[in-house]
Design an enzyme around this catalytic site. Structure first.
Site, mmCIF file in Angstrom:
data_model
loop_
_atom_site.group_PDB
_atom_site.id
_atom_site.type_symbol
_atom_site.label_atom_id
_atom_site.label_comp_id
_atom_site.label_asym_id
_atom_site.label_seq_id
_atom_site.Cartn_x
_atom_site.Cartn_y
_atom_site.Cartn_z
ATOM 1 C CE LYS A 81 -3.948 1.962 2.616
ATOM 2 N NZ LYS A 81 -4.801 1.789 3.811
ATOM 3 C CB SER A 156 -8.131 3.686 2.885
ATOM 4 O OG SER A 156 -7.235 3.085 3.803
ATOM 5 C CB SER A 180 -8.284 0.768 5.799
ATOM 6 O OG SER A 180 -8.963 1.999 5.773
#
Ligand SMILES: [Zn+2]
Lengths: 493, 490
Positions: A81, A156, A180
């Site tokens: 990420k 996210s 997330s």
């Protein structure tokens, strides 16, 4: 055979490489080709590190040729990420503020991945500074859900989830502050695991809310997720909130068996707002667990319903301070044509941050103001304590809890642009877990409206390995995680 | 001086700790390195970097607390103090808020009149320093650009906050000097004001003498030496008294001391006071301060200035004031103790006199610091021995002392080399006295006329002839004899 490499699990890829059946360079090239093929429809990556991936692969091949020891992830491609630092690679956090920023150090988890022989293939798309649960807050365009590219992948950690679901990488790293990792895992039909707070070092994770953030793995099955978890977890002296415990080594029995295991179903998590079809899949999952010998009973977490409100005070408060470093002085975006320092701050931050980030910074700045501190921040911390105590109490009776990961399936892109409250509410089942610092895993438990549904299992603090064993047992008798999303079947190679 | 007004002062003193490394990261804590060389992801606040408490900084603040008679909090907990400034990389300072590590202490000061006074310490807390701004131009406003050096960012600081117990610039000066001594004795800090390792904010108000309530206070920032602080207090007290006597009201303000102009200027009013939005630092969970650690630090404390003062007074009969002057620096005490050890306890007062008068004067003239004492205790002991056994006079001894400053030679060698031995040989001195009397009929006539001081004048001439080597008592006796002989002969 190489065409099918991307369908293999991390465990299988590692085995092939270690046994000499495929070279690391072949693996790297196959996955880079896969990224190239799928990215136009998926947009899961912000940066693809093709050169360094091939370079790493060459080193791995040389190591293997020299008979040197190979790590437990040797030859396995991993996506990271874009809020986790990879030395020498651009790190945007999904924000215009850091559009061109190259970070000069490795996060602890990245260091451990590299030491374990993983091939880092790129940085994945995300909601800006991890604020969002749809992926639509990225400053660089929205990642698509491989099950329906007109729908959100969740967030996210949108790109990490979507890339694993679309068989672009077997493993990915995400971060979970209020859901997330688990929520996008649920919405894309894969496994997403948020470890106990303090189990995985946060050093190198751009902080959203320091007391809630936790790094964790994405994989298509629990076995792979556990493998990645065992590598990234464990004490790190660079993170003062890291627990002084050894890295866990989850072991799985030969046969799934949940005899004597007691699961609680907190009724507050199955109330209004839950999609009927999602509820039906959960009921089926409960039946499956019971078939494995588990006892399932209803229980109550009465304060969880206040968790959302407390979360939306604590998170913005911490975030408002954590994001103060993006001031245009040392790195990142800096506004041009300013008269003085004050104007530079205002213009830099106005230009660099997106709407949702600004909204939360303003909320956070307000709730920490000395005249309302007691009313909001202090009150929120009190609620947090009550939420955590509820969990402690039910865990005296139960080994783990069952809840939906998300009360609904992936929604259409753009549907909730002007409705932040509704988007916030989507995290109602995941947020209390972060407030209490507990481990929780989302595993696929079927489909509703043709889209994946996630089952969330919540465990006791630092009993992450045991929780993963429960999830593994469930996956041994279900096939949902093996279903390919339509993007793959349409897309061919 | 006071004109019926009383000045009330409280100080906030920031001191850099003498740790090897910074407080939240492993970067070196050193002064004068190339700009931005002692930096890392943590002290530059790169995304993802996290603070880790430097254990040594924790030990040093506990040490400071114990040396300043404080209670020690048994948990180290930190808060974020939020504000934007280009020298502050994180956008917040990590500091302590509701639970400072040390509280309820005091410092004893000794005034020139020998009286002592206790200045209470409210709290001492641990925090980090910021970087350093360099403006290209005369000041911030005129600068077309500014540069930042982050070498200092993350250096451990302690903030020492006093109660409003100080009543004059003199007391403030004594307090700060005493504080400096204690921090240096204990190795808590180098306390080099010129390198910014000690900085001071002053809270100051005035009230009519005898009033029970405090007046409205102003805070003076940017004071970085004892002399500046004393000057700033006097200026600010006078400014406030002028306002009140002119019928005005003192506003609560933060003001900046401009030592070059000798004035304080308004920085911000109470209305503009910033809200720092303190909240618990989530990256640093509170850690218990173990009883064992406090015990270990307590055991490592050296003899502190107050104990030295009591010892020098009790053992050697020095005055409190003299003792407190020697006690200002640990090096002075060591020097004194060694000299007394060599010269004998009965010489302690003489040692103190030489140290306080000659030695300190010379060091002052030459700008020597306490680590540059130019005469060894052994040299002084040798000198005292020569005085004691009458080999040299006190006057010669001062010259010898001065010569010892510039050489490593002992007193006896210098005296021998320069031929400075005292002349007590009566025959040769009598010859000189008689000759001088014969050669100076004018003064002799004055002696006859009854002017007795003429004897002293003749003695001075003898000393001059012998280049100060004559024993003054012997010379005086012989001069009077010679004068009497001369007048009798006539
Ligand atoms: Zn550093």
């Amino acid at each position: 055979m190489h065409d099918a490499l991307y369908n293999l699990s991390a465990t299988e890829l590692n085995r092939l490489f270690v046994r000499g059946q495929v070279s690391a360079v072949e693996i790297a090239e196959a996955f880079l080709a896969r990224i190239e093929a799928v990215e136009p429809r998926l947009h899961a990556f912000l940066t693809v590190t093709a050169d360094s991936a091939v370079e790493t692969a060459r080193e791995l091949d040389a190591k293997r040729a020299a008979g040197e020891p190979l790590g437990p992830l040797a030859g396995v491609p991993v996506a990271v990420k874009d809020n986790v630092a990879v030395d020498g690679v651009r790190m945007t956090c999904g924000s215009k503020m850091l559009a061109e920023y190259v970070i000069p150090y490795d996060a602890t988890v990245v260091r451990r991945l590299k030491d374990a022989g993983a091939i880092i293939v790129g940085k994945t798309n995300m909601d800006e500074f991890a604020m969002g649960s749809s992926g639509e807050n990225s400053a660089f365009g929205t990642t698509r859900n491989p099950w329906d590219t007109a729908r959100v992948p969740g967030g996210s950690s949108s790109g990490s989830a979507a890339s694993v679901a679309a068989r672009v990488v077997p493993l990915a790293i995400g971060s979970d502050t209020g859901g997330s990792i688990r929520q996008p895992a649920a919405l894309t039909g894969i496994v997403g695991f948020k470890p106990t707070y303090g189990y995985v070092s946060r050093y190198g994770l751009a902080a959203l809310a320091s007391s809630l953030d936790q790094i964790g793995p994405f994989a298509r099955d629990v076995h792979d997720a556990a493998r990645l978890f065992s590598i990234i977890a464990g004490y790190d002296p660079l993170d003062s909130t890291s627990a002084d415990v050894p890295a866990p080594q989850p072991e799985f029995p030969s046969e799934p068996d949940l005899k004597g295991v007691r699961f609680g179903m907190p009724r507050e998590y199955f109330g209004e707002g839950i999609d009927a079809e999602v509820k039906a899949r959960l009921d089926e999952a409960v039946a499956t667990l019971q078939d494995l010998g588990a006892e399932v009973e209803e229980c109550s977490l009465p304060h969880s319903k206040y968790g959302l409100q407390a979360y939306y005070v604590i998170l913005p408060a911490e975030a408002s301070a954590n994001l103060a470093r993006f001031d245009g002085v040392r790195y990142g975006h800096r506004a041009k044509d300013v008269a003085d320092v004050a104007e530079m701050y205002v213009k830099t931050r106005t230009e660099g941050f997106g709407h949702e980030v600004k909204r939360r910074i303003m909320i956070g700045t307000y709730v920490l103001s000395s005249d309302v501190y007691d009313k909001y921040y202090k009150k929120a911390q009190q609620i947090r304590t009550l939420v955590a105590r509820d969990f402690d109490r039910v865990f005296e009776e139960f080994d783990a809890l069952i809840t939906p990961t998300s009360p609904e399936v992936a929604w259409p892109l753009g549907e909730r642009h002007d409705d932040p409250i509704r988007t916030y509410a989507a995290d109602v089942c995941t947020i209390p877990v972060n407030l209490a610092g507990l481990p929780a895993v989302s595993v696929p438990c079927g489909f509703a409206h043709g889209l994946p549904v996630g089952l969330q299992l919540v465990g006791k603090r630092f009993e992450d390995s045991r929780l993963l064993q429960f999830a593994w047992a469930y996956q041994q008798v279900t096939e949902f995680h093996k279903v390919q999303p339509p993007l793959n079947t349409e897309g061919g190679r | 001086m006071t004109n019926g007004w009383e000045t009330v002062v409280g100080l906030e003193v920031h001191v850099e700790l003498a740790t090897e490394t910074k407080v939240w990261c492993g970067c070196k804590n050193e002064f004068g390195a190339e700009p931005n060389t002692n930096v890392c992801p943590v002290c530059l606040a790169l995304p993802g970097a996290l603070p880790v408490l430097n254990e040594r900084a924790l030990e040093l603040i506990i040490k400071a607390g114990l040396a300043l008679n404080c209670q020690i909090e048994r948990v180290a907990s930190f808060h974020r103090k939020n504000y934007f400034y280009p020298d502050l990389p994180t956008g917040y300072q990590i500091t302590q808020f509701d639970l400072p590590l040390c509280y309820d202490g005091y410092v004893e000061i000794t005034k020139a009149d020998g009286t002592s006074k206790r200045i209470r310490i409210e709290r001492i807390h641990l925090e980090n320093d910021a970087g350093k701004l360099l403006h290209a131009g005369d000041d911030v406003a005129a600068a077309h650009s500014s540069l930042v050096d982050f070498n200092r960012a993350g250096v451990p600081l302690i903030e020492i906050v006093t109660k409003p117990d100080i009543r004059s610039a003199e007391e403030a000066g004594l307090f700060l000097n005493k504080l400096r001594s204690i921090l240096k004795y204990t190795g808590v800090s180098d306390v080099k004001m010129e390198e910014g390792s000690l900085r001071c904010d002053i809270n100051i108000s005035v009230r009519p003498e005898g009033a029970a309530e405090y007046g409205t206070r102003c805070e003076l920032k940017n004071v970085n030496s004892v002399a500046h602080m004393m000057r700033a207090i006097e200026y600010e007290a006078a400014r406030q008294i002028d306002i009140i006597t002119a019928g005005g009201v003192v506003e609560q303000e933060t003001r900046s001391w401009r030592n070059d102009r000798g004035v304080s200027v308004l920085l911000r009013t109470k209305e503009d006071a910033e809200d720092y939005r303190y909240f618990p630092e989530p990256d640093l969970p509170p850690v218990a301060v173990a009883e064992e650690l406090v015990g270990k630090v307590r055991a490592s404390l050296p003899e502190l200035p107050d104990a030295v003062i009591e010892r020098l007074m009790g053992d050697y009969g020095l005055s409190r004031y003299d003792a407190s002057l020697i006690a200002t620096e640990r090096e002075y005490v060591t020097w004194f103790d060694e000299a007394v050890e060599l010269a004998g306890a009965e010489q302690a007062k003489a040692v103190a006199n030489w140290q306080l008068n000659e030695l300190f004067r010379i060091m002052n003239e030459r700008g020597f610091g306490p680590e540059q004492i130019p005469v060894t205790p052994n040299q002084l002991a040798g000198l005292l021995k020569l005085i004691q056994d009458g080999t040299i006079t006190g006057k010669i001894a001062k010259d010898v002392f001065e010569k010892m400053v510039d050489s490593d030679l002992d007193a006896a060698t210098i005296v021998k080399r320069e031929g400075l031995t005292q002349v007590s040989d009566e025959d040769s001195l009598r010859e000189i006295a008689r000759r001088l009397v014969a050669e100076n009929p004018g003064p002799v006539q004055q002696w006859i006329d009854g002017k007795e001081t003429v004897a002293q004048w003749f003695m001075g001439q003898v000393m001059k002839e012998t280049r100060g080597r004559a024993n003054p008592q012997v010379a005086l006796k012989l001069v009077i004899e010679a004068l009497n002989e001369h007048t009798a002969e006539r």
